[in-house]
Design a protein around this motif. Structure first.
Motif, short mmCIF file in Angstrom:
data_model
loop_
_atom_site.label_atom_id
_atom_site.label_comp_id
_atom_site.label_asym_id
_atom_site.label_seq_id
_atom_site.Cartn_x
_atom_site.Cartn_y
_atom_site.Cartn_z
N ASP A 122 0.84 -1.20 0.00
CA ASP A 122 0.00 0.00 0.00
C ASP A 122 0.88 1.26 0.00
O ASP A 122 2.04 1.22 0.43
N PRO A 123 0.35 2.38 -0.46
CA PRO A 123 1.16 3.60 -0.62
C PRO A 123 1.91 4.04 0.63
O PRO A 123 3.08 4.44 0.56
N GLY A 124 1.27 4.01 1.79
CA GLY A 124 1.91 4.49 3.01
C GLY A 124 3.14 3.70 3.38
O GLY A 124 4.20 4.27 3.72
N MET A 125 3.02 2.37 3.31
CA MET A 125 4.16 1.52 3.65
C MET A 125 5.25 1.62 2.57
O MET A 125 6.45 1.62 2.89
N THR A 126 4.83 1.69 1.33
CA THR A 126 5.80 1.82 0.25
C THR A 126 6.59 3.13 0.39
O THR A 126 7.81 3.16 0.19
N ALA A 127 5.91 4.20 0.78
CA ALA A 127 6.57 5.49 0.98
C ALA A 127 7.57 5.41 2.13
O ALA A 127 8.66 5.98 2.06
N ALA A 128 7.20 4.70 3.20
CA ALA A 128 8.10 4.57 4.34
C ALA A 128 9.37 3.82 3.95
O ALA A 128 10.49 4.24 4.27
N ALA A 129 9.20 2.69 3.26
CA ALA A 129 10.36 1.93 2.80
C ALA A 129 11.17 2.76 1.80
O ALA A 129 12.40 2.64 1.73
N GLY A 130 10.46 3.61 1.04
CA GLY A 130 11.15 4.49 0.10
C GLY A 130 12.05 5.50 0.81
O GLY A 130 13.10 5.88 0.29
N LYS A 131 11.65 5.93 2.00
CA LYS A 131 12.50 6.84 2.77
C LYS A 131 13.80 6.15 3.18
O LYS A 131 14.86 6.77 3.22
N TYR A 132 13.70 4.88 3.51
CA TYR A 132 14.90 4.11 3.85
C TYR A 132 15.84 4.08 2.65
O TYR A 132 17.05 4.31 2.78
N VAL B 233 11.72 -1.44 -4.30
CA VAL B 233 11.00 -1.37 -3.03
C VAL B 233 9.68 -2.13 -3.10
O VAL B 233 9.38 -2.97 -2.23
N LYS B 234 8.89 -1.88 -4.13
CA LYS B 234 7.58 -2.51 -4.20
C LYS B 234 7.70 -4.02 -4.38
O LYS B 234 6.92 -4.80 -3.81
N GLY B 235 8.68 -4.46 -5.15
CA GLY B 235 8.86 -5.89 -5.35
C GLY B 235 9.26 -6.59 -4.06
O GLY B 235 8.76 -7.68 -3.75
N GLN B 236 10.15 -5.98 -3.31
CA GLN B 236 10.57 -6.57 -2.03
C GLN B 236 9.40 -6.59 -1.04
O GLN B 236 9.23 -7.56 -0.29
N LEU B 237 8.59 -5.54 -1.02
CA LEU B 237 7.44 -5.50 -0.12
C LEU B 237 6.37 -6.51 -0.54
O LEU B 237 5.69 -7.10 0.32
N ALA B 238 6.22 -6.73 -1.83
CA ALA B 238 5.26 -7.74 -2.29
C ALA B 238 5.69 -9.12 -1.82
O ALA B 238 4.86 -9.95 -1.41
N SER B 239 6.98 -9.38 -1.87
CA SER B 239 7.50 -10.66 -1.40
C SER B 239 7.28 -10.80 0.10
O SER B 239 6.92 -11.89 0.60
N PHE B 240 7.44 -9.70 0.83
CA PHE B 240 7.22 -9.74 2.28
C PHE B 240 5.74 -9.95 2.59
O PHE B 240 5.39 -10.64 3.55
N ASP B 241 4.86 -9.36 1.79
CA ASP B 241 3.42 -9.62 1.95
C ASP B 241 3.13 -11.11 1.85
O ASP B 241 2.36 -11.67 2.64
N ALA B 242 3.76 -11.77 0.90
CA ALA B 242 3.55 -13.21 0.72
C ALA B 242 4.08 -13.99 1.92
O ALA B 242 3.45 -14.95 2.38
#
Length: 425
Positions: free
Chosen positions: A224-234, A409-418
């Motif tokens: 989701d946008p909020g979490m993706t933005a947070a990881a994007g800050k990292y 970022v989004k690909g790594q987060l998608a993997s973490f969602d799984a």
């Protein structure tokens, strides 16, 4: 307010060998009857072998007929080691600082009596999971605080940042000046995850303290946008050169030394790091919280504690009595305050009664604990209802290391969602 790592050995022989090489035995009494109870501990620069031996001896004053055999986890991953021991039929009677959710589904832990919790702690439900507490809420931590070197800030005419943009500006200025802006103990997965955890807590949980509960219900995703933005800050910090390029090979002990020696300007780490700052140098260091996206002060809070009790122990009552005595011991808490930066949460003991000597940095942190502010669960760091599913803490730590070198970022987060969905079934 109620606030609410997995590795299996390849063979039983390996597990037994690990257990044997990691064991040491504390002083015991002539009583005890059914043999010594095993207490799995761990060692850090603050919580040394001497600390554990002394703390065990202190607790045994209240339960002199309970013999204790100390088992030391070979590394920082206590939960993984406990799983190794459990797989080989050597699950400890008492465990220190494990992730309860990794064991409660199998009925391996005994919850503490609610009246005892209510009578003794300022936040009795701070570690509650589905209404039961498997670790006493003896103290609290802030994970992370951002420690900073006042001399370096003064030399470069920098102010403590109040917003994210100001934080990035400080990073950029330090990098340009040839100073490593942010220390990272990236060689150890748990510590590599601290900066990412802090950003997620400030921005995502700070905006919605119920986010983790919504994730359990499937109402939100890490993509989701909020979490993706947070990881994007990292990733923004990484791209800005905030961390040393070799940060993923730096151990926790080396990172501590490098920061204290003035080789870096800032260090996001749990409040336990306070205990590593020498009293003689305390005036040279300060602390602040990672700025949230809104600029609101968000305290990444963890109600801590140590002792969990095995429901499968041959002497559950004896193990419980020892765990309770250990948790209420003022000398033990005094040592944790002074060496591990613990903020005590005993209901009937004013801070002065501990007789602890603390530094101004400790006082800054304790103020955040005691004052009225916005406290939310520190992402991936708590042992209550907001704890991550079994095994997912390790996967989050791995995610932080992967994001250090991957811009997807989004690909790594998608993997973490799984990973989350698989673990939470």
């Amino acid at each position: 307010m109620k606030r609410g790592p997995a590795l299996m050995a390849a063979a039983t022989g390996l597990v037994s060998a690990l257990a044997l090489t990691a064991c040491s035995t504390s002083a015991t009494s002539a009583g005890g009857g059914g043999g010594a109870l095993t207490f799995m501990t761990f060692e850090t620069p603050a919580l040394t072998a001497k600390f554990w031996d002394t703390s065990i001896a202190e607790a045994r004053k209240e339960v002199p007929d309970t013999d204790i055999k100390k088992i030391v986890s070979p590394d920082a991953d206590r939960t993984a080691y406990a799983k190794q021991l459990q797989a080989s039929g050597q699950f400890p009677d008492i465990l220190s600082s494990v992730n309860p959710k990794d064991f409660t589904a199998a009925g391996l832990l005994k919850p503490f009596d609610q009246k005892w919790l209510d009578d003794n702690f300022t936040d009795p439900d701070g570690n509650a999971i589905d209404g039961k507490s498997y670790i006493p809420p003896t103290n609290s931590q802030i994970i992370p605080m951002v420690f900073y070197n006042k001399k370096i800030f003064a030399e470069h005419r920098l102010q403590v940042p109040k917003t994210w943009d100001e934080f990035v500006d400080v990073v950029t200025a330090l990098k340009k000046a040839g100073v490593t802006p942010v220390e990272m103990a990236g060689g150890e997965p748990w510590s590599a995850a601290i900066p990412l955890s802090g950003i997620i807590t400030a921005d995502v949980l700070g905006a919605d303290p119920q986010w983790i509960q919504k994730r359990y219900k499937g109402e939100v995703k890490f993509t989701d946008p909020g979490m993706t933005a947070a990881a994007g800050k990292y990733r923004q910090l990484i791209d800005a050169g905030a961390f040393d390029k070799g940060a993923l090979s730096v151990s926790y002990a080396d990172a501590n030394k490098q920061f204290l020696d003035g080789e870096s300007a800032m260090y996001p780490m749990g409040s336990w790091f306070i205990g590593q700052i020498p009293a003689t140098a305390a005036k040279d260091f300060g602390t602040f919280l990672l700025p949230s996206g809104t600029g609101k002060t968000i305290v990444p809070f963890n109600t801590g504690g140590t002792t969990a009790v095995s429901a499968k122990s041959s002497d559950v009552a004896g193990a419980t009595k020892f765990a309770q005595a250990w948790s209420l011991s003022k000398p033990n808490l005094k040592t944790l305050i002074e060496t591990d930066g613990a903020f005590p949460m005993l209901k009937n003991v004013p801070f002065e009664e501990f007789g602890a000597k603390v530094t101004p940095v400790y006082t800054e942190g304790f103020r955040l604990v005691t004052e009225d502010n916005t406290k939310v669960s520190a992402f991936g760091q708590v042992n209550n209802d907001d704890a991550l599913p079994p095994g997912v803490v390790e996967q989050f730590n791995s995610l932080a290391q992967k994001l250090f070198t991957s811009s997807d970022v989004k690909g790594q987060l998608a993997s973490f969602d799984a990973d989350w969905d698989k673990a939470a079934k």
